[in-house]
Design a protein around this motif. Structure first.
Motif, PDB file in Angstrom:
ATOM      1  N   SER A 156      -1.892  15.163 -11.056  1.00  5.06           N
ATOM      2  CA  SER A 156      -2.924  14.194 -11.390  1.00  5.06           C
ATOM      3  C   SER A 156      -3.556  14.548 -12.737  1.00  5.06           C
ATOM      4  O   SER A 156      -3.720  15.723 -13.080  1.00  5.06           O
ATOM      5  CB  SER A 156      -4.003  14.163 -10.310  1.00  5.06           C
ATOM      6  OG  SER A 156      -5.084  13.336 -10.707  1.00  5.06           O
ATOM      7  N   VAL A 166      -8.759  13.463  -4.698  1.00  4.05           N
ATOM      8  CA  VAL A 166      -8.970  12.071  -4.279  1.00  4.05           C
ATOM      9  C   VAL A 166      -7.866  11.186  -4.838  1.00  4.05           C
ATOM     10  O   VAL A 166      -7.335  10.308  -4.141  1.00  4.05           O
ATOM     11  CB  VAL A 166     -10.355  11.575  -4.739  1.00  4.05           C
ATOM     12  CG1 VAL A 166     -10.501  10.075  -4.491  1.00  4.05           C
ATOM     13  CG2 VAL A 166     -11.461  12.338  -4.019  1.00  4.05           C
ATOM     14  N   ASP A 167      -7.487  11.414  -6.071  1.00  4.99           N
ATOM     15  CA  ASP A 167      -6.404  10.649  -6.691  1.00  4.99           C
ATOM     16  C   ASP A 167      -5.119  10.798  -5.889  1.00  4.99           C
ATOM     17  O   ASP A 167      -4.387   9.821  -5.662  1.00  4.99           O
ATOM     18  CB  ASP A 167      -6.200  11.133  -8.130  1.00  4.99           C
ATOM     19  CG  ASP A 167      -5.166  10.324  -8.889  1.00  4.99           C
ATOM     20  OD1 ASP A 167      -5.127   9.084  -8.721  1.00  4.99           O
ATOM     21  OD2 ASP A 167      -4.392  10.926  -9.659  1.00  4.99           O
ATOM     22  N   ARG A 170      -5.267   8.842  -2.560  1.00  8.64           N
ATOM     23  CA  ARG A 170      -5.152   7.396  -2.717  1.00  8.64           C
ATOM     24  C   ARG A 170      -3.691   6.939  -2.722  1.00  8.64           C
ATOM     25  O   ARG A 170      -3.400   5.760  -2.481  1.00  8.64           O
ATOM     26  CB  ARG A 170      -5.832   6.945  -4.010  1.00  8.64           C
ATOM     27  CG  ARG A 170      -7.352   7.061  -3.994  1.00  8.64           C
ATOM     28  CD  ARG A 170      -7.957   6.391  -5.218  1.00  8.64           C
ATOM     29  NE  ARG A 170      -9.372   6.680  -5.342  1.00  8.64           N
ATOM     30  CZ  ARG A 170     -10.335   6.063  -4.670  1.00  8.64           C
ATOM     31  NH1 ARG A 170     -10.010   5.105  -3.818  1.00  8.64           N
ATOM     32  NH2 ARG A 170     -11.608   6.384  -4.843  1.00  8.64           N
ATOM     33  N   GLU A 173       0.033   7.328   2.423  1.00  7.85           N
ATOM     34  CA  GLU A 173      -0.179   6.473   3.585  1.00  7.85           C
ATOM     35  C   GLU A 173      -0.090   7.343   4.838  1.00  7.85           C
ATOM     36  O   GLU A 173       0.507   8.414   4.818  1.00  7.85           O
ATOM     37  CB  GLU A 173       0.909   5.398   3.666  1.00  7.85           C
ATOM     38  CG  GLU A 173       0.989   4.467   2.479  1.00  7.85           C
ATOM     39  CD  GLU A 173       2.243   3.619   2.509  1.00  7.85           C
ATOM     40  OE1 GLU A 173       3.060   3.773   3.449  1.00  7.85           O
ATOM     41  OE2 GLU A 173       2.425   2.799   1.595  1.00  7.85           O
ATOM     42  N   ASP A 191      -8.327  10.974   6.975  1.00  3.36           N
ATOM     43  CA  ASP A 191      -7.848   9.745   6.376  1.00  3.36           C
ATOM     44  C   ASP A 191      -8.842   8.619   6.646  1.00  3.36           C
ATOM     45  O   ASP A 191      -9.691   8.721   7.546  1.00  3.36           O
ATOM     46  CB  ASP A 191      -6.460   9.385   6.902  1.00  3.36           C
ATOM     47  CG  ASP A 191      -6.481   9.033   8.378  1.00  3.36           C
ATOM     48  OD1 ASP A 191      -6.842   7.887   8.709  1.00  3.36           O
ATOM     49  OD2 ASP A 191      -6.136   9.895   9.204  1.00  3.36           O
ATOM     50  N   GLY A 230     -12.390   8.893   6.469  1.00  8.47           N
ATOM     51  CA  GLY A 230     -12.496   8.655   5.031  1.00  8.47           C
ATOM     52  C   GLY A 230     -13.466   9.560   4.307  1.00  8.47           C
ATOM     53  O   GLY A 230     -13.672   9.418   3.103  1.00  8.47           O
ATOM     54  N   PRO A 246     -14.967   8.413  -0.901  1.00  5.28           N
ATOM     55  CA  PRO A 246     -14.254   7.737  -1.986  1.00  5.28           C
ATOM     56  C   PRO A 246     -13.507   6.480  -1.566  1.00  5.28           C
ATOM     57  O   PRO A 246     -13.073   5.714  -2.422  1.00  5.28           O
ATOM     58  CB  PRO A 246     -13.279   8.811  -2.473  1.00  5.28           C
ATOM     59  CG  PRO A 246     -13.028   9.660  -1.271  1.00  5.28           C
ATOM     60  CD  PRO A 246     -14.333   9.691  -0.529  1.00  5.28           C
ATOM     61  N   PHE A 247     -13.331   6.268  -0.265  1.00  2.00           N
ATOM     62  CA  PHE A 247     -12.513   5.143   0.186  1.00  2.00           C
ATOM     63  C   PHE A 247     -13.336   3.962   0.686  1.00  2.00           C
ATOM     64  O   PHE A 247     -12.783   2.969   1.168  1.00  2.00           O
ATOM     65  CB  PHE A 247     -11.553   5.599   1.296  1.00  2.00           C
ATOM     66  CG  PHE A 247     -10.718   6.780   0.906  1.00  2.00           C
ATOM     67  CD1 PHE A 247      -9.717   6.658  -0.048  1.00  2.00           C
ATOM     68  CD2 PHE A 247     -10.942   8.021   1.474  1.00  2.00           C
ATOM     69  CE1 PHE A 247      -8.947   7.748  -0.418  1.00  2.00           C
ATOM     70  CE2 PHE A 247     -10.175   9.125   1.111  1.00  2.00           C
ATOM     71  CZ  PHE A 247      -9.173   8.993   0.155  1.00  2.00           C
TER      72      PHE A 247
END
Length: 490
Positions: A156, A166-167, A170, A173, A191, A230, A246-247
């Motif tokens: 990142s 966090v990147d 994101r 899945e 998650d 999250g 962050p989500f």
């Protein structure tokens, strides 16, 4: 986690949560406390265990196959892991996934310093991500989907480690609860759907994160709260705690099977007593599927709380008609089919003096392939039971899990191939019934399942998967042959 055929236990007929995690920061003998916490989570993974510690200057790791006690019971083992911060992991292996290189926590030296991570869950697009990383020059040291997260953090371009973390998240899945260690402290997160569990506790000036509250009880810590879906919780070495979201706010869907089977009954999951929920599932079964029998008999140990609930609701006496041996290890050598098929009798034996001539209702948590249920019904008939009825404290398991649970492919799930009557014939029971999906939801305190926005992840029962399943779609319609083997291991 694996996309190949899973590795089963001796019975070959139980769903298994594949790992448990524990982390502590700000206490003396952090590694000894972590080993004790992992003991309490041993039911979540019995193939391997690992601990990584940090003493303010260096990271230390010790990993091994087998139980926690086999690897961390000696003072010498704990002395190899100094420091006031430590994280640990217990896991089951899957086909091709055994070996020390996949035992967690995984560790890497990043540009920002050391980074260790323990992961409970399953990244459902890990193969796709890994393929992209390999094409860009990444070199993987394990076949674990967890290592994908480390590479995403490492590559990142964001300036701070937290932003890079966090990147990375994101891009993934699926399901994850993570405990990460850095030179600045500890990060714990779930998650956005909160599929896998994670709780937070306090002991003295230190903080603890664990898969279940029972691990906090065992080490003498105070339960503070669950890590919210999250949420990222950061704890530094001064004891400062920072919460990040962050989500945004997303409707959570924690795994409902934690209530049915995975969590220890003395744990609290999703703010509810697991033991109380299991008793209520049994009560729902008694309401929905009564049986005219003499005795309620649990299939030990997982069927016990539900059987108590069934007995109390129905008024039929509860008795231990099956006695379980607690000295049958998962690694018992089975050199022949006949010895393998005798596994149920090594683990369970009918209490003949009690069940002979009686009509019984057996209570179990689930039916996966049906082989264990068949053998137990036959065992009770051989012991002289007059009638054997079966009641299951979950709906039919019709779909595979891709979020951190070791389930067979769908073609090997009995409920995916047969209706309830055909299943009854297969296991040779006089009657068979499962709790309804709404009954299960009522047992966890809901009025029923919200079909528009389900309150839990129940995909193994309904096929309603809450996330994309990229790797599954690629496997069913592969874009190209992968240049490497991948086995998911959490």
């Amino acid at each position: 986690m694996t996309l190949t055929h899973p590795f089963f236990d001796a019975d070959g007929d139980k769903l298994r949560e594949e790992c448990g995690i524990f982390g502590v920061i700000g206490v003396n003998d952090a590694s000894a406390m972590t080993a004790l916490g992992l003991h309490a989570l041993q039911h979540r993974g019995q193939e391997a265990a690992g601990i990584t510690s940090f003493d303010g200057r260096e990271f230390y790791s010790r990993r091994g196959t087998g139980h926690v006690a086999e690897n961390f019971s000696s003072s010498e083992a704990i002395r190899e892991l100094p420091g006031h911060m430590a994280a640990g992991h217990v896991r089951y292996s899957t086909t091709g996934g055994a070996g020390l290189r996949n035992v967690q926590p995984l560790y890497a030296d990043l540009a920002s310093g050391g980074f260790a991570v323990a992961h409970n869950g399953n990244i459902s697009n890990a193969i796709r991500l890994r393929q992209d990383l390999v094409r860009k020059g990444a070199i993987f040291q394990s076949t674990s989907d967890t290592e994908v997260i480390i590479h995403l953090v490492a590559t990142s371009r964001y300036p701070t480690l937290l932003d890079r973390f966090v990147d990375a998240l994101r891009l993934v899945e699926g399901a994850y609860s993570l405990i990460c260690m850095t030179p600045e402290g500890m990060i714990a997160c779930r998650d956005p759907l909160g599929i896998r569990p994670l709780v937070m506790g306090k002991i003295g000036d230190g903080f603890i994160f664990a898969s279940e509250t029972v691990a906090l009880d065992v080490v003498g810590a105070e339960f503070l709260r669950q890590v919210e879906p999250g949420e990222l919780v950061q704890v530094d070495f001064e004891g400062n705690v920072f919460s990040h979201r962050p989500f945004g706010q997303i409707s959570a869907r924690p795994c409902i099977f934690e209530h049915v089977y995975f969590s220890r009954p003395d744990s609290i999951f999703d703010r509810r007593s697991v033991y109380s929920v299991r008793k209520e599932i049994g009560a729902q079964l008694a309401i929905e599927s009564p049986a005219e029998v003499d005795l309620v008999v649990p299939v030990p140990d997982s069927g016990v709380p539900a059987a108590i609930g069934y007995s109390q609701r129905s008024g039929i006496p509860f008795e231990l008609g099956i006695i379980r041996s607690h000295y049958v290890g998962r690694t018992f050598i089975q050199p022949s089919d006949s010895q393998r098929h005798s596994g149920v009798k090594r683990k369970h034996n009918a209490n003949r003096a009690l069940v002979e001539g009686k009509k019984l209702v057996l209570i179990d948590d689930s039916i996966v392939r049906g082989t264990t249920s068949l053998k137990i019904v036959e065992m009770m008939r051989e012991a002289g039971a007059k009638e054997v009825h079966m009641r299951i404290a979950s709906p039919p398991t019709m779909h595979s899990c891709f979020y951190g649970v070791d389930t067979p492919e769908r073609s090997k799930l009995l409920a995916a191939q047969m209706d309830v009557e055909a299943m009854r014939v297969f296991i040779k029971a006089d009657s068979l019934a499962f709790v309804s999906i709404d009954g299960l939801y009522r047992a966890v305190g809901e009025t029923g399942r919200n079909n528009t926005c389900p309150q839990y992840c129940d995909a193994c029962f309904t096929g309603d998967y809450p996330t994309s399943l990229t790797d599954l779609a690629d496997r069913e319609s592969p874009p190209a042959q992968l240049p490497f083997p991948v086995n998911r291991v959490a």
